[in-house]
Design an enzyme around this catalytic site. Structure first.
Site, mmCIF file in Angstrom:
data_model
loop_
_atom_site.group_PDB
_atom_site.id
_atom_site.type_symbol
_atom_site.label_atom_id
_atom_site.label_comp_id
_atom_site.label_asym_id
_atom_site.label_seq_id
_atom_site.Cartn_x
_atom_site.Cartn_y
_atom_site.Cartn_z
ATOM 1 N N SER A 95 -2.264 1.630 1.301
ATOM 2 C CA SER A 95 -2.511 0.209 1.061
ATOM 3 C C SER A 95 -1.250 -0.472 0.529
ATOM 4 O O SER A 95 -0.197 -0.394 1.146
ATOM 5 C CB SER A 95 -3.697 0.058 0.104
ATOM 6 O OG SER A 95 -4.160 -1.270 0.046
ATOM 7 N N ASP A 217 -11.409 -2.045 9.323
ATOM 8 C CA ASP A 217 -10.910 -2.108 7.956
ATOM 9 C C ASP A 217 -10.915 -3.572 7.528
ATOM 10 O O ASP A 217 -10.140 -4.385 8.050
ATOM 11 C CB ASP A 217 -9.494 -1.528 7.891
ATOM 12 C CG ASP A 217 -8.912 -1.487 6.482
ATOM 13 O OD1 ASP A 217 -9.472 -2.129 5.578
ATOM 14 O OD2 ASP A 217 -7.882 -0.816 6.293
ATOM 15 N N HIS A 245 -11.151 1.250 4.269
ATOM 16 C CA HIS A 245 -9.758 1.104 3.858
ATOM 17 C C HIS A 245 -9.178 2.363 3.231
ATOM 18 O O HIS A 245 -8.009 2.361 2.852
ATOM 19 C CB HIS A 245 -9.662 -0.058 2.860
ATOM 20 C CG HIS A 245 -8.269 -0.518 2.571
ATOM 21 N ND1 HIS A 245 -7.394 -0.931 3.551
ATOM 22 C CD2 HIS A 245 -7.592 -0.620 1.388
ATOM 23 C CE1 HIS A 245 -6.237 -1.270 2.998
ATOM 24 N NE2 HIS A 245 -6.331 -1.090 1.697
#
Length: 267
Positions: A95, A217, A245
């Protein structure tokens, strides 16, 4: 301050193997990698750590000014690398940490050989022809909700971020991780994350790069993965048959195989 203690550094796997440095995302800690570590550790030296303000890092090291910028988190990465004298590193960032890795590699290119960007997003807010997945109003509302009631926000948002509604235990784990983070520190990290714009920084990447995305996602839609791939010359994009995610939790085998295959091919 001792960096190993400050960032709760853990080293596992083969001492003579290629180095994988795993970096967690917002609201998480190194425990989020536990399902992929056994496969990675078979042939690699795996280094894990917690950013200051997350997991079991030393809260006394927290500095709001430092961690109000992604540069502060990149400094954590570089200081871990310096403490362990890591070189020829494959940085695996989840991320927002994917962008932290980009910054760290630009600051100390002698230490990094490859980047793996898991569910990356260089900007979360839509702008012009760029689709990040959120409007400015969306992000303002998200941050306002988080800042006014962090625990309530965590309970509501973690299952959405995780996806996989048919596997509620995954959402519960992410909720627990979010709720274990100090709310004040989490608010700073959230603003740093969701208001960041690292699109120009992608141009600095010169090392082999793998972009890993999921089929669905809500935080980093497919358009973002394609954007990152196109912005980094020569990079590869792999789409996992996974949702949510956090593929290191929802699809650990596929995530580990993508990393191992990329490192092996690039050596």
């Amino acid at each position: 301050m001792d960096t190993r203690r400050r960032n709760n550094v853990t080293v596992v796997g083969r001492t003579d193997g290629p180095v994988l440095l795993l970096a967690h995302g917002f609201g998480c800690d190194q425990n989020m990698w536990r399902l992929v570590v056994p496969a990675l550790a078979e042939d690699h030296r795996v280094v894990l750590f917690d950013y200051v303000g997350s997991g079991r890092s030393d809260p006394a090291a927290w500095d709001e000014r430092r961690y109000s910028s992604l540069e502060g988190y990149a400094r954590d990465v570089l200081e871990v690398c310096a403490e362990l004298d890591l070189r020829d590193v494959t940085f695996v960032g989840h991320s927002v940490s994917a962008m932290v890795g980009v910054l760290a590699a630009a600051r100390a290119p002698q230490r990094f050989a490859r980047l793996v960007m898991v569910a990356p997003s260089p900007r979360y807010i839509d702008e012009g022809g760029y689709r990040g997945g959120f409007s400015e109003d969306d992000i303002d509302e998200l941050l306002e909700s988080l800042e006014s009631n962090y625990l309530g926000w965590s309970a509501a948002m973690a299952p959405v971020i995780m996806g996989n509604a048919d596997r509620p235990e995954l959402g519960e784990e992410l909720t627990t991780s979010f709720c274990a983070t100090d709310p004040g520190m989490a608010r700073v990290f959230a603003r740093t994350t969701f208001l960041s714009d690292s699109r120009e920084d992608l141009k600095s990447v010169t090392v082999p790069t793998l972009v890993v995305e999921c089929e669905q996602d809500v935080i980093a839609p497919r358009e973002v993965g394609a954007y990152v791939r196109d912005a980094i010359p020569g990079s590869r994009l792999v789409t996992l048959k996974a949702t949510g995610h956090c593929p290191q939790l929802s699809a650990p085998q596929a995530t580990a195989e993508a990393v191992i295959g990329f490192v092996g091919a690039a050596r």
